[in-house]
Write a protein that holds these residues in place. Structure first.
Motif, PDB file in Angstrom:
ATOM      1  N   PHE A 127       3.394 -20.737 -15.481  1.00  0.00           N
ATOM      2  CA  PHE A 127       4.756 -21.250 -15.600  1.00  0.00           C
ATOM      3  C   PHE A 127       4.919 -22.626 -14.960  1.00  0.00           C
ATOM      4  CE2 PHE A 127       5.281 -16.736 -16.380  1.00  0.00           C
ATOM      5  CZ  PHE A 127       6.065 -16.769 -17.525  1.00  0.00           C
ATOM      6  N   LYS A 128       3.786 -23.252 -14.611  1.00  0.00           N
ATOM      7  CA  LYS A 128       3.762 -24.612 -14.080  1.00  0.00           C
ATOM      8  C   LYS A 128       4.656 -24.791 -12.846  1.00  0.00           C
ATOM      9  CE  LYS A 128       2.555 -26.724 -18.540  1.00  0.00           C
ATOM     10  NZ  LYS A 128       1.793 -25.634 -18.985  1.00  0.00           N
ATOM     11  N   VAL A 129       4.627 -23.788 -11.968  1.00  0.00           N
ATOM     12  CA  VAL A 129       5.355 -23.903 -10.698  1.00  0.00           C
ATOM     13  C   VAL A 129       4.607 -24.937  -9.855  1.00  0.00           C
ATOM     14  CG1 VAL A 129       6.072 -22.677  -8.607  1.00  0.00           C
ATOM     15  CG2 VAL A 129       6.190 -21.526 -10.837  1.00  0.00           C
ATOM     16  N   PRO A 130       5.295 -25.968  -9.378  1.00  0.00           N
ATOM     17  CA  PRO A 130       4.628 -27.020  -8.595  1.00  0.00           C
ATOM     18  C   PRO A 130       3.944 -26.464  -7.339  1.00  0.00           C
ATOM     19  CG  PRO A 130       6.841 -27.710  -9.227  1.00  0.00           C
ATOM     20  CD  PRO A 130       6.717 -26.252  -9.579  1.00  0.00           C
ATOM     21  N   GLU A 131       2.889 -27.156  -6.908  1.00  0.00           N
ATOM     22  CA  GLU A 131       2.089 -26.713  -5.753  1.00  0.00           C
ATOM     23  C   GLU A 131       2.932 -26.514  -4.501  1.00  0.00           C
ATOM     24  OE1 GLU A 131      -1.134 -25.676  -5.597  1.00  0.00           O
ATOM     25  OE2 GLU A 131      -1.132 -25.890  -7.769  1.00  0.00           O
ATOM     26  N   LYS A 132       3.875 -27.414  -4.250  1.00  0.00           N
ATOM     27  CA  LYS A 132       4.712 -27.293  -3.048  1.00  0.00           C
ATOM     28  C   LYS A 132       5.459 -25.961  -3.056  1.00  0.00           C
ATOM     29  CE  LYS A 132       8.284 -29.622  -0.400  1.00  0.00           C
ATOM     30  NZ  LYS A 132       9.643 -29.216  -0.452  1.00  0.00           N
ATOM     31  N   GLU A 133       6.073 -25.633  -4.174  1.00  0.00           N
ATOM     32  CA  GLU A 133       6.825 -24.387  -4.288  1.00  0.00           C
ATOM     33  C   GLU A 133       5.883 -23.184  -4.262  1.00  0.00           C
ATOM     34  OE1 GLU A 133       7.599 -27.216  -5.876  1.00  0.00           O
ATOM     35  OE2 GLU A 133       9.610 -27.523  -5.054  1.00  0.00           O
ATOM     36  N   GLN A 134       4.698 -23.326  -4.866  1.00  0.00           N
ATOM     37  CA  GLN A 134       3.715 -22.249  -4.794  1.00  0.00           C
ATOM     38  C   GLN A 134       3.352 -21.970  -3.341  1.00  0.00           C
ATOM     39  OE1 GLN A 134       0.243 -22.099  -7.258  1.00  0.00           O
ATOM     40  NE2 GLN A 134       1.279 -22.969  -9.043  1.00  0.00           N
ATOM     41  N   GLY A 135       3.147 -23.025  -2.578  1.00  0.00           N
ATOM     42  CA  GLY A 135       2.818 -22.859  -1.168  1.00  0.00           C
ATOM     43  C   GLY A 135       3.910 -22.129  -0.408  1.00  0.00           C
ATOM     44  N   GLU A 136       5.152 -22.459  -0.707  1.00  0.00           N
ATOM     45  CA  GLU A 136       6.277 -21.785  -0.051  1.00  0.00           C
ATOM     46  C   GLU A 136       6.346 -20.315  -0.452  1.00  0.00           C
ATOM     47  OE1 GLU A 136      10.051 -23.993   0.099  1.00  0.00           O
ATOM     48  OE2 GLU A 136       8.881 -25.737  -0.549  1.00  0.00           O
ATOM     49  N   LEU A 137       6.095 -20.034  -1.717  1.00  0.00           N
ATOM     50  CA  LEU A 137       6.110 -18.641  -2.179  1.00  0.00           C
ATOM     51  C   LEU A 137       4.979 -17.843  -1.538  1.00  0.00           C
ATOM     52  CD1 LEU A 137       6.934 -19.221  -5.947  1.00  0.00           C
ATOM     53  CD2 LEU A 137       8.330 -17.926  -4.312  1.00  0.00           C
ATOM     54  N   PHE A 138       3.788 -18.421  -1.505  1.00  0.00           N
ATOM     55  CA  PHE A 138       2.659 -17.727  -0.869  1.00  0.00           C
ATOM     56  C   PHE A 138       2.920 -17.518   0.620  1.00  0.00           C
ATOM     57  CE2 PHE A 138       0.098 -18.449  -4.692  1.00  0.00           C
ATOM     58  CZ  PHE A 138      -0.604 -17.253  -4.743  1.00  0.00           C
ATOM     59  N   GLY A 139       3.590 -18.477   1.244  1.00  0.00           N
ATOM     60  CA  GLY A 139       3.937 -18.317   2.647  1.00  0.00           C
ATOM     61  C   GLY A 139       4.892 -17.162   2.869  1.00  0.00           C
ATOM     62  N   ALA A 140       5.888 -17.048   1.985  1.00  0.00           N
ATOM     63  CA  ALA A 140       6.865 -15.963   2.104  1.00  0.00           C
ATOM     64  C   ALA A 140       6.207 -14.610   1.854  1.00  0.00           C
ATOM     65  CB  ALA A 140       8.015 -16.182   1.121  1.00  0.00           C
ATOM     66  N   VAL A 141       5.369 -14.539   0.833  1.00  0.00           N
ATOM     67  CA  VAL A 141       4.678 -13.289   0.511  1.00  0.00           C
ATOM     68  C   VAL A 141       3.660 -12.970   1.614  1.00  0.00           C
ATOM     69  CG1 VAL A 141       3.086 -12.194  -1.121  1.00  0.00           C
ATOM     70  CG2 VAL A 141       5.032 -13.499  -1.976  1.00  0.00           C
ATOM     71  N   GLY A 142       2.940 -13.983   2.054  1.00  0.00           N
ATOM     72  CA  GLY A 142       1.924 -13.799   3.083  1.00  0.00           C
ATOM     73  C   GLY A 142       2.485 -13.294   4.399  1.00  0.00           C
ATOM     74  N   ALA A 143       3.751 -13.589   4.669  1.00  0.00           N
ATOM     75  CA  ALA A 143       4.374 -13.126   5.910  1.00  0.00           C
ATOM     76  C   ALA A 143       4.431 -11.600   5.976  1.00  0.00           C
ATOM     77  CB  ALA A 143       5.776 -13.722   6.048  1.00  0.00           C
ATOM     78  N   ALA A 144       4.396 -10.947   4.817  1.00  0.00           N
ATOM     79  CA  ALA A 144       4.468  -9.480   4.773  1.00  0.00           C
ATOM     80  C   ALA A 144       3.091  -8.823   4.711  1.00  0.00           C
ATOM     81  CB  ALA A 144       5.289  -9.050   3.570  1.00  0.00           C
ATOM     82  N   LYS A 145       2.031  -9.614   4.691  1.00  0.00           N
ATOM     83  CA  LYS A 145       0.686  -9.064   4.514  1.00  0.00           C
ATOM     84  C   LYS A 145       0.351  -8.000   5.562  1.00  0.00           C
ATOM     85  CE  LYS A 145      -4.159 -10.373   4.085  1.00  0.00           C
ATOM     86  NZ  LYS A 145      -5.127 -11.475   4.083  1.00  0.00           N
ATOM     87  N   GLY A 146       0.695  -8.248   6.800  1.00  0.00           N
ATOM     88  CA  GLY A 146       0.388  -7.295   7.868  1.00  0.00           C
ATOM     89  C   GLY A 146       1.066  -5.957   7.683  1.00  0.00           C
ATOM     90  N   ASP A 147       2.181  -5.946   6.955  1.00  0.00           N
ATOM     91  CA  ASP A 147       2.900  -4.700   6.684  1.00  0.00           C
ATOM     92  C   ASP A 147       2.401  -4.003   5.412  1.00  0.00           C
ATOM     93  OD1 ASP A 147       4.504  -4.997   8.926  1.00  0.00           O
ATOM     94  OD2 ASP A 147       6.091  -6.024   7.818  1.00  0.00           O
ATOM     95  N   ILE A 148       1.616  -4.703   4.627  1.00  0.00           N
ATOM     96  CA  ILE A 148       1.179  -4.176   3.332  1.00  0.00           C
ATOM     97  C   ILE A 148      -0.298  -3.769   3.346  1.00  0.00           C
ATOM     98  CG2 ILE A 148       0.829  -4.789   0.909  1.00  0.00           C
ATOM     99  CD1 ILE A 148       3.354  -6.567   1.147  1.00  0.00           C
ATOM    100  N   VAL A 149      -1.136  -4.606   3.924  1.00  0.00           N
ATOM    101  CA  VAL A 149      -2.579  -4.359   3.917  1.00  0.00           C
ATOM    102  C   VAL A 149      -2.961  -3.462   5.082  1.00  0.00           C
ATOM    103  CG1 VAL A 149      -4.864  -5.445   4.048  1.00  0.00           C
ATOM    104  CG2 VAL A 149      -3.026  -6.549   2.747  1.00  0.00           C
TER     105      VAL A 149
END
Length: 154
Positions: A127-149
Motif C-alpha cells: 500500500f506504499k506506506v512511507p518508511e517514516k510511517e512504517q517505522g512509527e507503526l512498527f514501533g507501536a506494534v513492537g511496544a507490545a512484543k513483550g506481552d505477545i511473545v
C-alpha cells in the motif's frame, strides 16, 4: 492618544516567556491523519489479516489454529483496525482484551513474531506506506512484543 505599536510591545514579553506567538511553525499531523484515517487503515488491516491467515509458520502453531477457528475473521479485523487507529492517534477506541491476556494461551514464539512482522511489512509496502510511517507503526506494534511473545525456554 495613539496606542504604541502592539507588536513592538509584545515581542520582548514573548521572548521572555518563550511563547511562539508570531511563529508560523506547523504542528506535525498525527500518524492517523498521515495514514489517511480509518478507511485506509482498515484496508491495510484487511490485507494484513488475510496474509496472517495463510502464513505457514503461524498455521503450524495449533493454539493459533484453534483461536482462528473460534474467533470470526471479521471481528478480528475490526478489533485490529480499532487498535491500529487508536495507536496512531485516531478517535477509535480499542475495546478488546489487553495484549498479554489475548495472546498468552497462543504461546507465540520469536519465529512466529518475525513471520507476522514480515507479513506486516509486505502489506505496508503493497500500500506504499512511507518508511517514516512504517517505522512509527512498527514501533507501536513492537511496544507490545513483550506481552505477545513467549520468552524462549532455556
Amino acid at each position: 492618544m495613539r496606542h504604541p505599536n502592539l507588536r513592538s510591545t509584545l515581542l520582548p514579553i514573548v521572548f521572555l516567556v518563550g511563547l511562539p506567538v508570531f511563529s508560523q511553525q506547523a504542528t506535525p499531523k498525527p500518524l492517523y491523519e498521515r495514514l489517511g484515517g480509518v478507511y485506509p487503515i482498515a484496508t491495510v488491516v484487511d490485507d494484513f489479516i488475510e496474509r496472517l491467515l495463510v502464513n505457514d509458520t503461524l498455521n503450524a502453531n495449533p493454539a493459533i489454529k484453534e483461536a482462528r477457528d473460534r474467533v470470526p475473521k471479521a471481528g478480528l479485523k475490526y478489533q485490529v483496525t480499532a487498535l491500529v487507529c487508536q495507536l496512531a492517534g485516531g478517535p477509535q477506541k480499542y475495546a478488546g482484551r489487553v495484549m498479554k491476556e489475548a495472546h498468552v494461551h497462543l504461546h507465540i514464539t520469536e519465529k512466529e513474531w518475525d513471520a507476522m512482522a514480515a507479513d506486516f511489512k509486505k502489506t505496508l509496502d503493497k500500500f506504499k506506506v512511507p518508511e517514516k510511517e512504517q517505522g512509527e507503526l512498527f514501533g507501536a506494534v513492537g511496544a507490545a512484543k513483550g506481552d505477545i511473545v513467549e520468552p524462549a525456554k532455556k
